[in-house]
Design a protein around this motif. Structure first.
Motif, PDB file in Angstrom:
ATOM      1  N   VAL A   8       1.066   4.186  -2.754  1.00  0.00           N
ATOM      2  CA  VAL A   8       0.751   5.553  -2.345  1.00  0.00           C
ATOM      3  C   VAL A   8       1.918   6.473  -2.687  1.00  0.00           C
ATOM      4  CG1 VAL A   8       0.465   7.051  -0.330  1.00  0.00           C
ATOM      5  CG2 VAL A   8      -0.920   4.993  -0.553  1.00  0.00           C
ATOM      6  N   THR A  40       0.836  -1.211   0.000  1.00  0.00           N
ATOM      7  CA  THR A  40       0.000   0.000   0.000  1.00  0.00           C
ATOM      8  C   THR A  40       0.861   1.248   0.000  1.00  0.00           C
ATOM      9  OG1 THR A  40      -1.794  -1.131   1.184  1.00  0.00           O
ATOM     10  CG2 THR A  40      -1.780   1.271   1.255  1.00  0.00           C
ATOM     11  N   PHE A  86      -6.544   4.776   3.848  1.00  0.00           N
ATOM     12  CA  PHE A  86      -5.121   4.829   4.187  1.00  0.00           C
ATOM     13  C   PHE A  86      -4.927   4.862   5.698  1.00  0.00           C
ATOM     14  CE2 PHE A  86      -1.197   7.119   5.165  1.00  0.00           C
ATOM     15  CZ  PHE A  86      -0.265   6.349   4.469  1.00  0.00           C
ATOM     16  N   ARG A 122      -3.409   9.168  -1.789  1.00  0.00           N
ATOM     17  CA  ARG A 122      -3.451   9.230  -0.327  1.00  0.00           C
ATOM     18  C   ARG A 122      -4.119  10.525   0.123  1.00  0.00           C
ATOM     19  NH1 ARG A 122       1.351  10.766   3.837  1.00  0.00           N
ATOM     20  NH2 ARG A 122       0.073  10.754   5.700  1.00  0.00           N
TER      21      ARG A 122
END
Length: 309
Positions: free
Chosen positions: A215, A211, A231, A222
């Motif tokens: 991002v 993740t 997030f 984000r």
């Protein structure tokens, strides 16, 4: 997945407990269980149906909410279902904790009201979720947290504040159980200590790392107000999994924050232009998930599946 879950018989660690609840309620004995789930049992009993209908109805609600949430939030339905399955939710929630499965569905549906700043609608979702599993009420204050721009340094500070609690753990748990859940004072939760479930933590960390990679490659994802909720959820879930394992049934709380990744990760992958990088990142997450499933399936008591047929 619905049929596998709803038609199972004496599978998972909780099936026998739910059957006992049904018997107690049918016999008119007092049964301490969340009110919405109790009402489903009462409806089934008064309709003259057998216990399996409790599973048919409860799992129908859970999977109905899951389908609605994936339809509402995900940009890749197939990948979201894949992550739900390999992430262990199918086994932990569907084949075991069906009450929290419904609760999770309502919390996930309520995410849109955090994103759109509609507190009262979010509160209704949390309250309905809490009627199936009381742990959902912990999500009320996070309406004011999950949509904030939180710096990485803040997560570090939170982690360092959570870690020392281990030194005062017994006193804290005794106070909490005595105040809110006295029936657990004699349980083994009272002697809970800090520990690490390495396969589980590996799964959480690999998903978090992937993740963060995505991002970093697309920071606007984000900063986007809608994605910010996911997030922050992933980051808070990771902190709980790493530093708050002393919390009784801590994985139940991780669900509420971390399960949004079944939408967030597919949405982030849409921003990655390189096809081979997408495949590599997906395989990393699924491989970590598989390690967890293979090493813990025995504890879930789902290896020998039996159906009502």
């Amino acid at each position: 997945m619905y049929l596998v879950n709803s038609c199972m018989s004496y599978v998972g660690n909780d099936y026998i407990n739910y059957y006992r609840y049904y018997q107690n309620i049918a016999a008119g004995r007092e049964q301490d269980v969340d009110i919405a789930y109790k009402l489903i049992n009462i409806f089934v009993i008064r309709a003259g149906l057998d216990f399996q209908w409790v599973y048919f109805i409860t799992c129908f609600l859970a999977y109905g909410l899951l389908i609605l949430c994936i339809w509402k939030y995900s940009k890749n339905y197939a990948l979201s279902y894949l992550l739900f399955f390999f992430g262990g939710y199918f086994f932990l929630l569907g084949l075991n904790q069906i009450r929290q499965f419904v609760s999770m569905g309502m919390i996930l549906w309520g995410i849109q009201y955090i994103q759109n700043r509609k507190f009262w609608k979010y509160l209704v979702c949390v309250c309905i979720a809490g009627l199936f599993h009381f742990t959902a009420f912990i999500m009320i204050p996070f309406y004011f947290i999950l949509n904030k721009k939180i710096k990485f340094s803040m997560y570090f500070v939170i982690s360092m504040c959570a870690l020392p609690i281990n030194f005062f753990l017994t006193d804290i748990l005794t106070f909490l159980f005595k105040t809110f859940l006295p029936r657990y004072l004699q349980s083994n939760y009272i002697s809970k200590t800090y520990s690490l479930n390495v396969p589980y933590l590996t799964m959480i960390l690999m998903t978090t790392v992937v993740t963060l990679i995505l991002v970093a490659r697309s920071p606007k994802e984000r900063c986007d107000e809608k994605n910010r909720v996911y997030f922050n959820g992933v980051m808070i879930g990771a902190v709980i999994a790493m530093f708050c394992t002393w919390i009784p049934e801590y994985q139940r709380f991780v669900y509420y924050f971390f399960m949004g990744e079944i939408f967030f990760l597919p949405n982030l992958l849409k921003t990655e232009e390189s096809r081979w990088k997408k495949i590599l990142l997906i395989l990393i997450v699924i491989a970590a998930d598989m390690v967890y499933l293979v090493t813990t399936a025995g504890e879930m008591n789902v290896l020998t599946y039996r159906s009502i047929f």
